[in-house]
Design an enzyme around this catalytic site. Structure first.
Site, short mmCIF file in Angstrom:
data_model
loop_
_atom_site.label_atom_id
_atom_site.label_comp_id
_atom_site.label_asym_id
_atom_site.label_seq_id
_atom_site.Cartn_x
_atom_site.Cartn_y
_atom_site.Cartn_z
N LYS A 100 -9.25 -11.44 -17.09
CA LYS A 100 -8.61 -10.18 -16.73
C LYS A 100 -8.49 -9.36 -18.01
CE LYS A 100 -6.38 -8.38 -13.06
NZ LYS A 100 -6.74 -8.45 -11.65
N GLY A 200 3.52 -2.53 4.47
CA GLY A 200 2.59 -1.83 3.59
C GLY A 200 1.28 -1.52 4.30
N VAL A 204 -5.45 -2.09 2.23
CA VAL A 204 -5.68 -3.37 2.93
C VAL A 204 -4.92 -3.39 4.26
CG1 VAL A 204 -5.50 -5.87 2.81
CG2 VAL A 204 -5.98 -4.59 0.74
P1 NAD Z 1 -2.13 0.19 -1.67
O1 NAD Z 1 -1.45 0.75 -2.87
O2 NAD Z 1 -3.27 0.93 -1.08
O3 NAD Z 1 -1.07 -0.06 -0.50
C1 NAD Z 1 0.22 -0.50 -0.69
C2 NAD Z 1 1.08 0.13 0.38
O4 NAD Z 1 2.38 -0.45 0.32
C3 NAD Z 1 1.26 1.64 0.20
O5 NAD Z 1 1.00 2.31 1.42
C4 NAD Z 1 2.72 1.77 -0.23
O6 NAD Z 1 3.31 3.00 0.20
C5 NAD Z 1 3.35 0.58 0.49
N1 NAD Z 1 4.62 0.13 -0.07
C6 NAD Z 1 5.05 0.11 -1.35
N2 NAD Z 1 6.30 -0.38 -1.42
C7 NAD Z 1 6.67 -0.69 -0.15
C8 NAD Z 1 7.85 -1.23 0.44
N3 NAD Z 1 8.91 -1.53 -0.28
N4 NAD Z 1 7.87 -1.41 1.79
C9 NAD Z 1 6.80 -1.09 2.54
N5 NAD Z 1 5.68 -0.57 2.04
C10 NAD Z 1 5.60 -0.36 0.71
O7 NAD Z 1 -2.56 -1.30 -2.09
P2 NAD Z 1 -3.64 -2.22 -1.39
O8 NAD Z 1 -4.93 -2.10 -2.13
O9 NAD Z 1 -3.59 -2.03 0.08
O10 NAD Z 1 -3.06 -3.67 -1.78
C11 NAD Z 1 -1.93 -4.20 -1.09
C12 NAD Z 1 -1.53 -5.51 -1.75
O11 NAD Z 1 -2.61 -6.43 -1.67
C13 NAD Z 1 -1.20 -5.39 -3.24
O12 NAD Z 1 -0.19 -6.31 -3.55
C14 NAD Z 1 -2.51 -5.81 -3.92
O13 NAD Z 1 -2.27 -6.35 -5.21
C15 NAD Z 1 -3.00 -6.88 -2.96
N6 NAD Z 1 -4.46 -7.06 -2.99
C16 NAD Z 1 -5.28 -6.01 -2.71
C17 NAD Z 1 -6.67 -6.22 -2.72
C18 NAD Z 1 -7.62 -5.08 -2.40
O14 NAD Z 1 -8.80 -5.36 -2.13
N7 NAD Z 1 -7.18 -3.84 -2.35
C19 NAD Z 1 -7.19 -7.49 -3.01
C20 NAD Z 1 -6.31 -8.54 -3.27
C21 NAD Z 1 -4.94 -8.32 -3.26
#
Ligand code: NAD
Length: 374
Positions: A100, A200, A204
């Site tokens: 990383k 959220g 994803v």
């Molecule tokens: P994103 O930023 O697109 O979505 C996160 C969502 O969570 C946003 O809509 C935000 O408004 C919401 N949120 C924040 N705080 C909140 C709360 N207290 N209550 C409810 N909703 C809340 O992120 P993402 O890419 O969708 O990723 C989501 C999670 O999955 C993260 O933890 C990320 O590290 C993990 N992840 C993502 C991927 C990927 O391919 N994008 C891969 C592995 C892990």
């Protein structure tokens, strides 16, 4: 003698290495192979690349661009995250190691072509031992600048031969992990009629809800972004839940897809679901406390680093010649691995995150042995 500053490494005429960050003791504790510090005064680049383990292949992990409180915080973050990548790659059956990078500073102020290209040159110097990708604070556009200086970058836009946004593949893997958990608990993996609460509805979460909707699940959604909630409710006939009520809801499955450390003593004790399966990283606040607690509550927890590996699988496929069908096929295997882990956890009387960690370590040990003999 000048006073030695408290950050962990600064080269000056008077001193070359500051000891208070105990960089080698951290590396020894987490078993890192190599940590590289990169700086460039002209562009303001200050970065750390941590290579945890390359036993299975080159270390792949995104570059996080974040305004850390201190350089020590940045170091801790990159060490922790790179180690997690080793386990994620191993459990997913990928020939990849764990690594990383972090760039220290405010991305809104520091982001520039020069900074990313300079960073790309540092990556090039590692001769393929580290492959970078997008992460928090970096974009596919930044990856394009990095690519001008090194081949060792993935997460490129589709027009550049990359896989684009990995979120649909991540969501598919989470969906597979959720279905396998349902099979384990209910004897059938159909989610038709099951109630699922998704916390959220970001990149994803949205795709996950799409899969759940197609399957006929009853969907509950929560997000701090009201527009996103309104859209999800309208598109998927989802019921909106207030943030404060999310753990008390009487639903079958809870899918954390927002932030980490969401599973703590309070939230676990309030949960009424049978399964937790979501995309967020590091969901258990303290693995050794909350892993056993969730097991004690008879809730099946699908290990996060296994079921959210679709994003890594997607960029890995890019590294070997991108093909979305192949990436989805690999993500589908999360179903079988989840079942294997849930069974192992039950057989051995351990919590599921521990069972997943043991399986990941087993594969690492086997390949380490394979490669040491000839
Ligand atoms: P994103 O930023 O697109 O979505 C996160 C969502 O969570 C946003 O809509 C935000 O408004 C919401 N949120 C924040 N705080 C909140 C709360 N207290 N209550 C409810 N909703 C809340 O992120 P993402 O890419 O969708 O990723 C989501 C999670 O999955 C993260 O933890 C990320 O590290 C993990 N992840 C993502 C991927 C990927 O391919 N994008 C891969 C592995 C892990």
């Amino acid at each position: 003698m000048p006073k030695i500053p408290s950050n962990y490494m600064l080269a000056t005429k008077e001193n070359t290495v500051l000891e208070d960050a105990r960089i080698f003791s951290h590396m020894t504790e987490f078993e890192h192979e190599q940590v590289m510090l990169c700086q460039d005064k002209a562009t303001g680049l200050k970065a750390i690349i941590a290579i945890h383990n390359t036993c299975l292949g080159p270390g792949l992990g995104g570059t996080r661009f974040f305004n850390y409180r201190s350089e020590t915080d940045a170091l801790n973050d990159v060490l922790r995250l790179s180690r997690g990548m080793t386990y994620k790659a191993s459990i997913s059956g990928l020939n990849l190691g764990g690594a990383k990078a972090v760039i220290i500073g405010d991305p809104h102020k520091l982001r520039s072509e020069g900074l990313f290209r300079k960073f790309g040159r540092f990556i090039e110097n590692l001769n393929g031992k580290y492959i970078t990708a997008e992460d928090v604070g970096t974009t596919t556009g930044d990856m394009e600048y990095i690519q001008m200086e090194t081949r060792h970058v993935v997460g490129l836009p589709e027009r550049k031969g990359g896989g684009g946004d990995p979120s649909p593949v991540t969501a598919y893997g989470v969906f597979m992990g959720m279905k396998a958990s349902a099979k384990y608990v209910y004897g059938t993996d159909s989610l038709n009629g099951k109630s699922v609460t998704v916390q959220g509805i970001g990149k994803v979460g949205w795709h996950l809800v799409e899969f759940l909707h197609k399957e006929g699940a009853r969907i509950f959604v929560s997000d701090i972004n009201q527009n996103r909630l309104k859209d999800a409710a309208a598109t998927f006939n989802a019921t909106v839940v207030e943030e404060k009520d999310i753990f008390d809801l009487n639903s079958d499955i809870f899918a954390p897809c927002a932030m980490g450390a969401i599973l703590n003593t309070d939230s676990i004790n309030r949960l009424k679901c049978k399964i937790v399966a979501g995309a967020a990283n590091n969901q258990l606040e303290h693995e050794d406390i909350h892993g056993p607690l969730i097991k004690e509550k008879n809730i099946v927890y699908a290990p996060d680093f296994l079921i959210n590996a679709g994003g890594l699988i997607n960029v890995y496929s890019e590294h070997t010649g991108y093909n979305r069908e192949i990436a989805l096929g690999q993500a589908e295997k999360i179903y079988d691995t989840t079942l294997e882990i849930l069974k192992k956890a039950d057989d051995d009387g351990i919590h599921t995150q521990k069972a997943a960690t043991i399986l990941a370590e087993n594969r690492l040990n086997i390949i380490r042995n394979v490669r040491s003999t000839i």
